[in-house]
Design a protein around this motif. Structure first.
Motif, mmCIF file in Angstrom:
data_model
loop_
_atom_site.group_PDB
_atom_site.id
_atom_site.type_symbol
_atom_site.label_atom_id
_atom_site.label_comp_id
_atom_site.label_asym_id
_atom_site.label_seq_id
_atom_site.Cartn_x
_atom_site.Cartn_y
_atom_site.Cartn_z
ATOM 1 N N THR A 48 0.829 -1.205 0.000
ATOM 2 C CA THR A 48 0.000 0.000 0.000
ATOM 3 C C THR A 48 0.863 1.256 0.000
ATOM 4 O O THR A 48 0.470 2.272 -0.579
ATOM 5 C CB THR A 48 -0.949 0.018 1.205
ATOM 6 O OG1 THR A 48 -0.196 -0.189 2.412
ATOM 7 C CG2 THR A 48 -2.001 -1.067 1.080
ATOM 8 N N GLU A 49 2.030 1.202 0.630
ATOM 9 C CA GLU A 49 2.943 2.345 0.587
ATOM 10 C C GLU A 49 3.404 2.603 -0.843
ATOM 11 O O GLU A 49 3.462 3.748 -1.292
ATOM 12 C CB GLU A 49 4.157 2.080 1.484
ATOM 13 C CG GLU A 49 3.892 2.260 2.970
ATOM 14 C CD GLU A 49 3.861 3.723 3.353
ATOM 15 O OE1 GLU A 49 4.860 4.430 3.131
ATOM 16 O OE2 GLU A 49 2.809 4.156 3.872
ATOM 17 N N ARG A 50 3.713 1.536 -1.543
ATOM 18 C CA ARG A 50 4.139 1.695 -2.937
ATOM 19 C C ARG A 50 3.003 2.250 -3.787
ATOM 20 O O ARG A 50 3.207 3.099 -4.649
ATOM 21 C CB ARG A 50 4.612 0.350 -3.495
ATOM 22 C CG ARG A 50 5.913 -0.160 -2.884
ATOM 23 C CD ARG A 50 6.235 -1.552 -3.387
ATOM 24 N NE ARG A 50 6.563 -1.527 -4.795
ATOM 25 C CZ ARG A 50 7.795 -1.707 -5.297
ATOM 26 N NH1 ARG A 50 8.802 -1.919 -4.468
ATOM 27 N NH2 ARG A 50 8.012 -1.683 -6.583
ATOM 28 N N LEU A 51 1.805 1.771 -3.549
ATOM 29 C CA LEU A 51 0.661 2.268 -4.304
ATOM 30 C C LEU A 51 0.383 3.733 -3.988
ATOM 31 O O LEU A 51 0.098 4.532 -4.886
ATOM 32 C CB LEU A 51 -0.575 1.418 -4.003
ATOM 33 C CG LEU A 51 -1.848 1.784 -4.765
ATOM 34 C CD1 LEU A 51 -1.651 1.586 -6.268
ATOM 35 C CD2 LEU A 51 -3.031 0.955 -4.273
ATOM 36 N N ALA A 52 0.483 4.084 -2.707
ATOM 37 C CA ALA A 52 0.238 5.476 -2.315
ATOM 38 C C ALA A 52 1.253 6.419 -2.941
ATOM 39 O O ALA A 52 0.971 7.605 -3.126
ATOM 40 C CB ALA A 52 0.270 5.609 -0.798
ATOM 41 N N GLY A 53 2.429 5.911 -3.273
ATOM 42 C CA GLY A 53 3.464 6.740 -3.890
ATOM 43 C C GLY A 53 3.226 7.028 -5.357
ATOM 44 O O GLY A 53 3.923 7.857 -5.940
ATOM 45 N N THR A 54 2.248 6.365 -5.979
ATOM 46 C CA THR A 54 1.953 6.623 -7.388
ATOM 47 C C THR A 54 1.107 7.893 -7.499
ATOM 48 O O THR A 54 0.152 8.084 -6.742
ATOM 49 C CB THR A 54 1.194 5.449 -8.023
ATOM 50 O OG1 THR A 54 -0.014 5.207 -7.286
ATOM 51 C CG2 THR A 54 2.051 4.199 -8.007
ATOM 52 N N THR A 55 1.466 8.752 -8.439
ATOM 53 C CA THR A 55 0.769 10.033 -8.599
ATOM 54 C C THR A 55 -0.005 10.135 -9.908
ATOM 55 O O THR A 55 -0.700 11.114 -10.132
ATOM 56 C CB THR A 55 1.776 11.192 -8.535
ATOM 57 O OG1 THR A 55 2.784 11.008 -9.548
ATOM 58 C CG2 THR A 55 2.442 11.252 -7.172
ATOM 59 N N THR A 56 0.132 9.129 -10.764
ATOM 60 C CA THR A 56 -0.616 9.116 -12.024
ATOM 61 C C THR A 56 -1.514 7.893 -12.056
ATOM 62 O O THR A 56 -1.238 6.866 -11.426
ATOM 63 C CB THR A 56 0.320 9.087 -13.237
ATOM 64 O OG1 THR A 56 1.073 7.854 -13.232
ATOM 65 C CG2 THR A 56 1.282 10.266 -13.199
ATOM 66 N N HIS A 65 -0.850 -0.041 -13.016
ATOM 67 C CA HIS A 65 0.203 -1.052 -13.186
ATOM 68 C C HIS A 65 0.705 -1.559 -11.838
ATOM 69 O O HIS A 65 0.987 -2.757 -11.685
ATOM 70 C CB HIS A 65 1.362 -0.462 -14.006
ATOM 71 C CG HIS A 65 1.069 -0.349 -15.464
ATOM 72 N ND1 HIS A 65 0.514 0.776 -16.036
ATOM 73 C CD2 HIS A 65 1.234 -1.234 -16.486
ATOM 74 C CE1 HIS A 65 0.361 0.585 -17.333
ATOM 75 N NE2 HIS A 65 0.790 -0.616 -17.642
ATOM 76 N N GLU A 66 0.820 -0.685 -10.855
ATOM 77 C CA GLU A 66 1.264 -1.100 -9.523
ATOM 78 C C GLU A 66 0.248 -2.045 -8.900
ATOM 79 O O GLU A 66 0.612 -3.066 -8.308
ATOM 80 C CB GLU A 66 1.458 0.133 -8.645
ATOM 81 C CG GLU A 66 1.836 -0.175 -7.205
ATOM 82 C CD GLU A 66 3.181 -0.855 -7.062
ATOM 83 O OE1 GLU A 66 3.361 -1.612 -6.076
ATOM 84 O OE2 GLU A 66 4.056 -0.642 -7.918
ATOM 85 N N LEU A 67 -1.025 -1.726 -9.014
ATOM 86 C CA LEU A 67 -2.078 -2.575 -8.454
ATOM 87 C C LEU A 67 -2.058 -3.961 -9.094
ATOM 88 O O LEU A 67 -2.130 -4.984 -8.392
ATOM 89 C CB LEU A 67 -3.429 -1.907 -8.678
ATOM 90 C CG LEU A 67 -4.679 -2.483 -8.011
ATOM 91 C CD1 LEU A 67 -5.809 -1.457 -8.061
ATOM 92 C CD2 LEU A 67 -5.175 -3.768 -8.668
ATOM 93 N N GLU A 108 -10.008 2.974 -3.442
ATOM 94 C CA GLU A 108 -10.133 4.342 -2.941
ATOM 95 C C GLU A 108 -9.046 5.235 -3.546
ATOM 96 O O GLU A 108 -9.290 6.391 -3.899
ATOM 97 C CB GLU A 108 -10.041 4.360 -1.411
ATOM 98 C CG GLU A 108 -11.132 3.574 -0.702
ATOM 99 C CD GLU A 108 -12.520 4.143 -0.952
ATOM 100 O OE1 GLU A 108 -12.637 5.362 -1.189
ATOM 101 O OE2 GLU A 108 -13.491 3.354 -0.924
ATOM 102 N N HIS A 109 -7.842 4.684 -3.663
ATOM 103 C CA HIS A 109 -6.737 5.456 -4.256
ATOM 104 C C HIS A 109 -7.025 5.758 -5.729
ATOM 105 O O HIS A 109 -6.813 6.888 -6.195
ATOM 106 C CB HIS A 109 -5.436 4.677 -4.106
ATOM 107 C CG HIS A 109 -4.225 5.407 -4.607
ATOM 108 N ND1 HIS A 109 -3.759 6.562 -4.031
ATOM 109 C CD2 HIS A 109 -3.377 5.149 -5.654
ATOM 110 C CE1 HIS A 109 -2.689 6.988 -4.677
ATOM 111 N NE2 HIS A 109 -2.440 6.146 -5.664
#
Length: 474
Positions: free
Chosen positions: A73-81, A87-89, A224-225
């Motif tokens: 989830t930290e890695r996902l939260a770091g995505t801004t686009t 792709h991360e999900l 949610e993200h």
């Protein structure tokens, strides 16, 4: 190496011994090198004889699962686009359920964004083959269509051996070489459907109950993200559309001058602009400016400021000081809490002369085969920051074939350099324009932008507008 990286770089384990009978689907597992709990069966006699050790082992497994979820989830939260998050999900979910390939369909039920499909380990043509399967026969298609009883994850542990599946589904699976799938719906807390993820296995398989729980928890957070990024993307698109409407749709054609403009709005929608308008006596008015802040208020102020400057330029355009003085008064009376910068130039193309004045704005840059230099303008504070604004104008003459570049300071700020280095970088970019491009002001503007912003206009420092106006005099 972190937990998430270990998951990504290790292949799933093979078929468990207890499930090695022919035609039975295997359990997809996470690589044992990753410290995630594997205690899903009843405790053994040894465990019962040592309940303390068993509980400690279970607790360690739960902690490991929480660590895995936290890192993902930290890695996902770091995505801004939005594309980066999708792709991360997809990759993280594949690691959690032990799959090697997959696809994710983003299709918000409210139509707030166009449908898009991305793949993991699948080529574009292979995604096309999967899309030939009738939509209402797939778990993700039924969920996206809002059909009843389709809001929970669904495993298809043996696609080729399941006679109840649509024949086209089995045909595509055999053609692409996958034998099982696991589908996870993506919905927000308010039950708003936004998409679905499907992970594919090369052999008959079914994820463990623990794995299903982990990916379901992760998917709830991911939904949610994604919803936030969708809203941000929609807001950016609306701000960009409004900004483009406020800018000139087409620059005027004028004898002896060729014009080109470039603009990119910031994510929040800023107030940087450029303009060009014909004036009486075969003169030409050129202007650039910026309004502080971002969002709807900055866009509205920018529109009013540009409209005001146009009116003053038509009435007294031959006197740039008077134009900016009137603009200063307008800003203080109508936008008392707004700061803005502006530069206005009165051009006589037949004489190749420019008379300009600036208010706290970046000076223009003259570039040609003989020289590349900034025009020395009088120092002045931005509009709206003085009780009475007035600064002397500057007049200069261009050589045939020279181009004047007017830009807002957003171009300098987006480089991420100090202002001194950014100015030097702009000078070097203009001086380095190839000779073959110097006939076209649009090509000059594009060349300067490429050298100033190697990461593009959407780079990491893209928090401000960029406005650039190039005028080449024959």
């Amino acid at each position: 190496m972190g937990v998430c990286d270990a998951i990504r770089h290790n292949a799933p384990v093979g078929k468990p011994t207890a499930m090695s009978a022919p035609h039975l689907p295997k359990v997809a597992g996470i690589d044992p090198m990753v410290p995630v709990s594997t205690h899903t069966a009843a405790p053994t006699e040894t465990a019962l004889s040592a309940p303390g050790a068993f509980l400690q082992d279970r607790l360690a497994g739960w902690v490991s699962d929480l660590t895995t979820l936290h890192e993902l989830t930290e890695r996902l939260a770091g995505t801004t686009t939005l594309d980066g998050a999708l792709h991360e999900l997809l990759a993280a979910g594949a690691a959690l359920v032990g799959a090697g390939r997959g696809l994710l369909v983003l299709e918000p039920a409210d139509g707030s964004a166009p449908s898009r499909t991305i793949g993991l380990g699948l080529a574009h043509a292979e995604l096309g083959h999967i899309e030939t399967v009738p939509r209402d026969t797939t778990a993700h298609g039924r969920f996206l269509d809002g059909l009843p009883d389709t809001d929970t994850p669904l495993a298809s542990p043996d696609i080729l051996g399941d006679p109840g599946l649509d024949p086209r589904c089995r045909e595509v699976a055999a053609q692409l070489g996958y034998a099982a799938s696991y589908t996870q719906p993506l919905a927000t807390k308010d039950a708003r459907r936004i998409g679905a993820a499907v992970w594919l296995y090369d052999e008959p398989a079914r994820p463990l109950e623990r794995q299903c729980h982990l990916v379901e928890v992760y998917a709830r957070y991911a939904a949610e993200h994604l919803a936030r990024l969708l809203e941000l993307e929609r807001t950016r698109a609306e701000a960009s559309a409004i900004t483009e409407e406020l800018l000139p749709g087409r620059l005027p054609r004028f004898p002896g001058v060729r014009l080109a403009g470039r603009h990119r709005a910031s994510p929040g929608g800023g107030g940087h602009w450029y303009d060009a308008l014909p004036l009486p006596d075969d003169a030409l008015g050129l202007a650039v400016g910026s309004v502080g802040g971002s969002g709807p208020s900055a866009l509205a102020a920018m529109g009013r400021l540009r409209a005001g400057l146009r009116a003053y330029a038509v009435m007294e355009g031959e006197d740039p000081v008077a134009v900016l003085s009137d603009l200063e008064l307008l800003l203080r009376l109508t936008e008392p809490s707004t700061a803005a910068t502006a530069l206005y130039a009165y051009c006589e193309p037949d004489r190749r002369t420019i008379l300009l004045a600036g208010a706290g704005h970046t000076p223009p840059l003259v570039t040609g085969e003989r020289r590349t230099e900034f025009v020395e303008t009088a120092l002045s504070a931005p509009l709206g920051m003085l009780s009475c604004w007035e600064a002397p104008s500057v007049e200069f003459t261009l050589h045939p074939g020279e181009t004047v570049l007017f830009c807002t300071d957003g171009l300098l700020h987006r480089t991420g350099d100090t202002m001194d280095r950014a100015f030097a970088r702009l000078h070097a970019a203009a001086a380095g324009v190839p000779k073959a491009l110097r006939q076209d002001p649009g090509a000059i503007a594009d060349h300067v932008l490429r050298l100033m912003l190697p990461d593009g206009l959407d780079g990491s420092h893209g928090t401000e507008d960029v406005a650039l106006l190039a005028a080449r005099f024959d």
